[in-house]
Design a protein around this motif. Structure first.
Motif, mmCIF file in Angstrom:
data_model
loop_
_atom_site.group_PDB
_atom_site.id
_atom_site.type_symbol
_atom_site.label_atom_id
_atom_site.label_comp_id
_atom_site.label_asym_id
_atom_site.label_seq_id
_atom_site.Cartn_x
_atom_site.Cartn_y
_atom_site.Cartn_z
ATOM 1 N N ILE A 1 51.930 43.373 79.495
ATOM 2 C CA ILE A 1 52.168 43.797 78.113
ATOM 3 C C ILE A 1 51.788 45.264 77.934
ATOM 4 O O ILE A 1 52.508 46.043 77.299
ATOM 5 C CB ILE A 1 51.373 42.910 77.137
ATOM 6 N N PHE A 2 50.654 45.663 78.508
ATOM 7 C CA PHE A 2 50.201 47.049 78.363
ATOM 8 C C PHE A 2 51.210 48.031 78.950
ATOM 9 O O PHE A 2 51.526 49.059 78.339
ATOM 10 C CB PHE A 2 48.843 47.226 79.049
ATOM 11 N N PHE A 3 51.742 47.727 80.116
ATOM 12 C CA PHE A 3 52.675 48.655 80.759
ATOM 13 C C PHE A 3 54.072 48.610 80.132
ATOM 14 O O PHE A 3 54.934 49.418 80.488
ATOM 15 C CB PHE A 3 52.742 48.375 82.260
ATOM 16 N N ALA A 4 54.270 47.687 79.176
ATOM 17 C CA ALA A 4 55.530 47.654 78.425
ATOM 18 C C ALA A 4 55.413 48.411 77.108
ATOM 19 O O ALA A 4 56.287 48.306 76.243
ATOM 20 C CB ALA A 4 55.943 46.206 78.163
ATOM 21 N N LYS A 5 54.352 49.196 76.950
ATOM 22 C CA LYS A 5 54.083 49.848 75.666
ATOM 23 C C LYS A 5 55.180 50.818 75.238
ATOM 24 O O LYS A 5 55.378 51.049 74.037
ATOM 25 C CB LYS A 5 52.739 50.567 75.711
ATOM 26 N N ASN A 6 55.907 51.396 76.191
ATOM 27 C CA ASN A 6 56.970 52.334 75.825
ATOM 28 C C ASN A 6 58.146 51.648 75.130
ATOM 29 O O ASN A 6 58.983 52.316 74.516
ATOM 30 C CB ASN A 6 57.469 53.074 77.066
ATOM 31 N N LEU A 7 58.216 50.319 75.237
ATOM 32 C CA LEU A 7 59.274 49.571 74.560
ATOM 33 C C LEU A 7 58.923 49.270 73.113
ATOM 34 O O LEU A 7 59.761 48.783 72.353
ATOM 35 C CB LEU A 7 59.535 48.249 75.296
#
Length: 414
Positions: free
Chosen positions: A193-199
């Protein structure tokens, strides 16, 4: 002017729901494995004492500080930044618990380390309020009630995942050996979830109006004093209706009946599924019946029904324990389906992250304390009515809070 939800915000909604699943997975996993954890980390400590230590102090010590920390960042710098910082902290602390040495390896330091990690984990959990704001500050007003219930259902789904995972391992007698894997899986989900923050997009309230708190923290709290206590009282009852059937009864039922831990986990999973399915139903009902009336009627049912229903535990059996838990679950769903949007409507946008996070931390601590306090009173009084008294007290305070009027604009500005 009112606008529909942009497509770019659908990914934000999904991330907010996924983060709520993760938070409740963590909470559920911890509560469901509490009996195992105290044998792993507390040695020969008295079981009741260990359970009280495992459940009580963390919210009291950590959540208010976490609420002020993440809430202030969320109001000054934006919901997104604070929210993803909290997600990262949750993931790292959960992973560390998964690698923590046991009492046999490092003695009392294992218990001390677990307490510290749980304090840090609860500190970070306070920042997850940003998920509800990312979800509910963006849609048009006509969708908020249902999305509020869906957000609540996502939390229950997280608990179901934890319950299902622990049940499977317990069924095959593997829980004691592989409990760490469950914590590491939760941590992995958080990192994804953290590394999907740009979405994820910032909420429309923040992006469109650039609203930031211009007050000092103390003036902010003083100006929103009544709203803060309304959130605390409503949240404490909502959490109590969750804590009693799904957390407290896991430790309470074996003390008053012959139910095994495996049977309790099985009942837990059934009730969680009922809870998750009913939440969106009550969210839709709230379009026909005003949410304030729904919440008020649920609180009255708890206020006058708690003692008669818990009196059934005088002759405990699998069926009576199920009926008592079912009563609390239905009351909780009835009350909490529109809880998230109700609290947002009582707090100005510029102070919303701080006030709701802080109110949720105190209210959540009061609701979660139902487990420790009820178990403590039962140990000394041997009265099966101790959870009922806790439930009706929090229901009474919730009724007081429901008198708080709506204060914020109904639609999302362009």
């Amino acid at each position: 002017m009112v606008l529909s939800i942009p497509k770019s915000h659908h990914s934000s909604n999904f991330i907010a729901l996924a983060a709520n699943i993760l938070e409740y997975y963590d909470q559920g996993l911890y509560s469901l494995t509490a009996a195992l954890l105290f044998t792993q980390f507390f040695g020969n400590c008295n079981p009741f004492t260990a359970l009280i230590i495992l459940f009580l102090p963390f919210e009291i010590l950590a959540k208010p500080l976490g609420a002020l920390f993440f809430g202030r960042i969320g109001d000054l710098k934006g919901r997104k930044k604070s929210f993803f910082l909290a997600i990262l902290g949750m993931s790292l602390t959960t992973a560390t618990i998964g690698f923590l040495p046991t009492y046999e390896t490092i003695g009392i330091f294992s218990a001390a380390s677990l307490v510290v990690l749980r304090i840090l984990q609860k500190f970070c959990h306070s920042g997850n309020t940003g998920g509800a704001l990312l979800l509910l500050e963006s849609p048009i007003a006509s969708k908020r009630n249902f999305l509020s219930s869906l957000y609540g259902a996502s939390g229950i789904f997280g608990f179901i995942l934890a319950s299902f995972a622990t049940f499977i391992l317990a069924h095959f007698s593997l829980l004691e050996k592989y409990w760490r894997v469950l914590f590491l899986l939760g941590s992995l989900g958080g990192l994804i979830i953290f590394f999907a923050k740009n979405l994820c997009e910032e909420t429309l309230f923040i992006a469109a109006k650039k609203i930031q708190s211009s007050l000092s923290l103390w003036k902010d709290l003083k100006q929103n004093f009544s709203a803060l206590f309304a959130v605390i009282f409503v949240c404490s009852f909502s959490y109590t209706t969750y804590s009693i059937p799904f957390v407290m009864m896991n430790g309470f039922a074996p003390q008053i009946s012959a139910l095994s831990h495996k049977e309790i986990l099985h009942i837990n999973t059934i009730l969680l599924c009922i809870d998750m399915l009913l939440l969106p139903v009550f969210g839709l009902i709230s379009y026909k019946i005003p949410k304030e009336k729904m919440m008020r009627s649920a609180a009255y049912v708890a206020l006058f029904g708690a003692i008669p229903v818990f009196s059934l535990l005088a002759n405990p059996s699998a069926s009576t324990i199920f009926y008592v838990r079912f009563f609390v679950v239905v009351v909780g769903v009835w009350f909490s389906a529109t809880y998230y949007i109700w609290v947002q409507e009582r707090v100005p946008v510029s102070s919303r992250y701080t006030i709701i996070s802080l109110g949720k931390s105190f209210g959540g601590a009061a609701g979660s304390a139902a487990t420790s306090i009820s178990l403590w009173f039962y140990e000394y009084s041997h009265s099966h009515l101790t959870p009922a008294f806790y439930l009706l007290i929090t229901a009474g305070f919730a009724l007081i809070a429901l008198r708080k009027k709506r204060t914020y604009e109904k639609t999302v500005p362009v």
